[in-house]
Design an enzyme around this catalytic site. Sequence first.
Site, short mmCIF file in Angstrom:
data_model
loop_
_atom_site.label_atom_id
_atom_site.label_comp_id
_atom_site.label_asym_id
_atom_site.label_seq_id
_atom_site.Cartn_x
_atom_site.Cartn_y
_atom_site.Cartn_z
N ASP A 149 30.63 50.74 119.64
CA ASP A 149 31.54 50.47 118.26
C ASP A 149 30.55 49.74 117.26
OD1 ASP A 149 31.10 48.40 120.02
OD2 ASP A 149 33.21 47.57 119.93
N ASP B 123 30.90 44.98 114.38
CA ASP B 123 31.14 45.19 115.85
C ASP B 123 32.86 45.26 115.74
OD1 ASP B 123 30.13 45.30 118.72
OD2 ASP B 123 32.10 44.22 118.65
N LEU B 124 33.27 46.15 116.32
CA LEU B 124 34.84 46.24 116.26
C LEU B 124 35.39 45.52 117.25
CD1 LEU B 124 35.38 50.33 116.11
CD2 LEU B 124 35.11 48.64 114.05
#
Length: 452
Positions: A362, A319-320
Site C-alpha cells: 500500500d 502509505d495508506l
Amino acid sequence: METGGGYEEQMVLGEAAMTRKVLIVGSNSDDILQLTKLLEMVCGDFQVDTATCSTDAISYMESNKYEICLFEYRLSDMNGIDLLRAVRKKGINYPVIFLTEASDHNIVVKAMKAGALDYLQKTDLSQEMLCHSINAVIELSRKNEEIRSMKDFYADVIDGVAEPIMVINLSYEVILLNRVVREKYPLPSETEEPRLCYQVSHCCDKPCDGTNHVCPLTLVYESGHPIKVVHEHYQRDGEVRFIEILASPLRGSDGEIYAIVESTRDITERRIAEITLEFKVNHDSLTGLPNRLLFNDRLCQAMAIAKRYKKIFALLFLDLDNFKDVNDNLGHETGDLLLIEVGKRLRESVRESDTVARLGGDEFTVIIRNVEDINSVALVADKIKDNISRQYTLNSHTVSIGVSIGICLYSNDATNAEVLMKRADSAMYHAKKSGRNCHQFYTGGSLIEPGI
C-alpha cells in the site's frame, strides 16, 4: 524532297527473310508518293501502308507490326503529335520519325517528348538523310527495347518479393514498384502526374517529417549509407500500423546518389508485443501505475531537469492508513480493488506531467514537478488526502481509509535519489505518528509540522 541517286549505304530493316513493313501517316498524297520512292531506294523490298487520318493509323498499328513509322505533323483530323500521344497511351511503341514542313523548334520538342525518336525536315529530305535517320532510329529503338526488357526483368524479380519495394528518386517520385505495393496501397489514378512515395505509402500530401515519420530518402541522401526506420501509419479506420523501412542508396556512374531502393515490412504485431512487454516490465500489474523500476528512472529524470534549469520538485511518499484492516476483514480481492481505486484517485489529484507510482503493498509515491513554493505542495497533498479519504464502495462493502504523506524537496532537502527517498519515507512515518491522514514535510534536517 530530294531523290538523287548514287547513295550506297544499305538500310537495315528487320531480318532479311522477313517482310519489311513501313507505315506512312500524312495528308498529302504527293509527299507520300515521294517518301515511298525514297524508301524503295533505301531498303528495296518492303511493304508500305499509308494513312491520312488518326483512325486509320491507329487501326493499322494495332493490327500490324512495323519496323518504322513516318508521321507528318498535318493530318486530316488531328496533328501528328496528338496522334503520337494517343498511340503511346495505347501501349504501341513502334519507332517513329517525325516529319515537319519547316524547322519549328516547338513542334520538334513536343514531338520528341511525345515519343518520336528523330525528326526530319521534308523540304531538305534526301535518300542519305532518310537512310541515316532510319538506321539510327532502329538501333535506338532496339536499345530502348533492351532497356524495357531489362526493366521488365527487374520488375518481375521484385514482383516475386513478398514485401513492398519501391525505387524513389530524389524528387520523391516512385520510378519502380512491385506487385505488393500495387495490391497493398491505394495508388493514384493513371495520369501524367508522377506518383510520390508519401502519397503511395500512407496517402499524405507532403514528405515524411518528425519523430514518427523521419524521411528515409533524406537520411540516405545525407548519410550516404543504408538506414532503417520505423514509421507509424494510420489506416482509414484509425488503426495504427508500425512499418519498418529499409532504404539503400542507388548511385550513378559518377558515384552520386540519384535514387533509393525502399523495402517495407509490417511489424505491428512484433511492436505491440514489445510495447506490451515494456509496459509489463515498467508498470504495476494491478494498478497500471509505474512500478519501482520506472519510478526510479522518472526520479532521475526529474533530478536532471531540475538541476539543469535550477527548478525544485517535490517527492511524496504515501502509505495508506488502515489498509491491513481492509485486507484482513474483507479479503484480498477487496483489498486489490481498493488499491486500484486509490491509484485512479491519485492520478486525478495531480497533473499529467507529474508521476504517480506504486512501490508495492500500500505504498505509493508522487513526483510533483516545477514546484513554486512549499504552500503549493501542501495544497496538492491536501487534495490527495481528501480524495483518498472519500468512501469507497467495493463488492457491496463501504470502505473508508486515510493516507499518511511524507514530503521531501529537491534540492532543498537532498540532491541524491536515495537520500530523497529516505527523507520522504522518514517524513511519512512522522505523519503516521502525528495522528495519520495528514502530511509532513522534511526540510533542512528537521521536520515541519503537518499543515504548516
